[in-house]
Write a protein that holds these residues in place. Sequence first.
Motif, PDB file in Angstrom:
ATOM      1  N   ARG A  10       0.836  -1.276   0.035  1.00  0.00           N
ATOM      2  CA  ARG A  10      -0.145   0.110  -0.040  1.00  0.00           C
ATOM      3  C   ARG A  10       0.852   1.124  -0.115  1.00  0.00           C
ATOM      4  N   TYR A  11       0.534   2.226  -0.963  1.00  0.00           N
ATOM      5  CA  TYR A  11       1.178   3.362  -1.004  1.00  0.00           C
ATOM      6  C   TYR A  11       0.698   4.734  -0.381  1.00  0.00           C
ATOM      7  N   PHE A  12       1.231   5.428   0.211  1.00  0.00           N
ATOM      8  CA  PHE A  12       0.475   6.704   0.792  1.00  0.00           C
ATOM      9  C   PHE A  12       1.169   7.885   0.422  1.00  0.00           C
ATOM     10  N   ARG A  16       2.020   7.112  -3.234  1.00  0.00           N
ATOM     11  CA  ARG A  16       1.013   6.876  -4.066  1.00  0.00           C
ATOM     12  C   ARG A  16       0.829   7.713  -5.484  1.00  0.00           C
ATOM     13  N   GLU A  23      -2.799   0.466  -4.012  1.00  0.00           N
ATOM     14  CA  GLU A  23      -2.447  -0.557  -3.742  1.00  0.00           C
ATOM     15  C   GLU A  23      -2.262  -1.714  -4.636  1.00  0.00           C
ATOM     16  N   GLY A  77       1.298  -7.532   4.637  1.00  0.00           N
ATOM     17  CA  GLY A  77       1.134  -6.077   4.220  1.00  0.00           C
ATOM     18  C   GLY A  77       2.397  -5.245   4.359  1.00  0.00           C
ATOM     19  N   ASP A  79       3.507  -1.239   4.014  1.00  0.00           N
ATOM     20  CA  ASP A  79       3.019   0.008   3.737  1.00  0.00           C
ATOM     21  C   ASP A  79       4.251   0.722   3.595  1.00  0.00           C
ATOM     22  N   LEU A  81       5.561   4.614   3.436  1.00  0.00           N
ATOM     23  CA  LEU A  81       5.394   6.016   4.032  1.00  0.00           C
ATOM     24  C   LEU A  81       6.172   6.968   3.616  1.00  0.00           C
TER      25      LEU A  81
END
Length: 87
Positions: A10-12, A16, A23, A77, A79, A81
């Motif tokens: 998952r990219y934030f 992103r 994701e 998962g 992530d 950040l």
Amino acid sequence: MGVNTVVRVRYFAGARAAAGVHEEEVSLPHGATVADAVTSIAARHGDGLARVLAAASFLLDGVAVRDRATPVPHGTGLDVLPPFAGG
């Protein structure tokens, strides 16, 4: 064993934007590490994301990754950040 490890990435924020997706699932060789995952997603998405990844921090199933040599278990998962500015 030779079976691939599948990781949900998952990219934030800026990660992103650089990846162009929120994701994705990434398939890695069995025994892969966070560093291997980072190399794989940088190759998949190019230089823009590679620059973000160089300064990013990572959570593996919600736990901060302190060492990129940490193994990535199948089904976990990851992530991404990027550094956050502001206060």
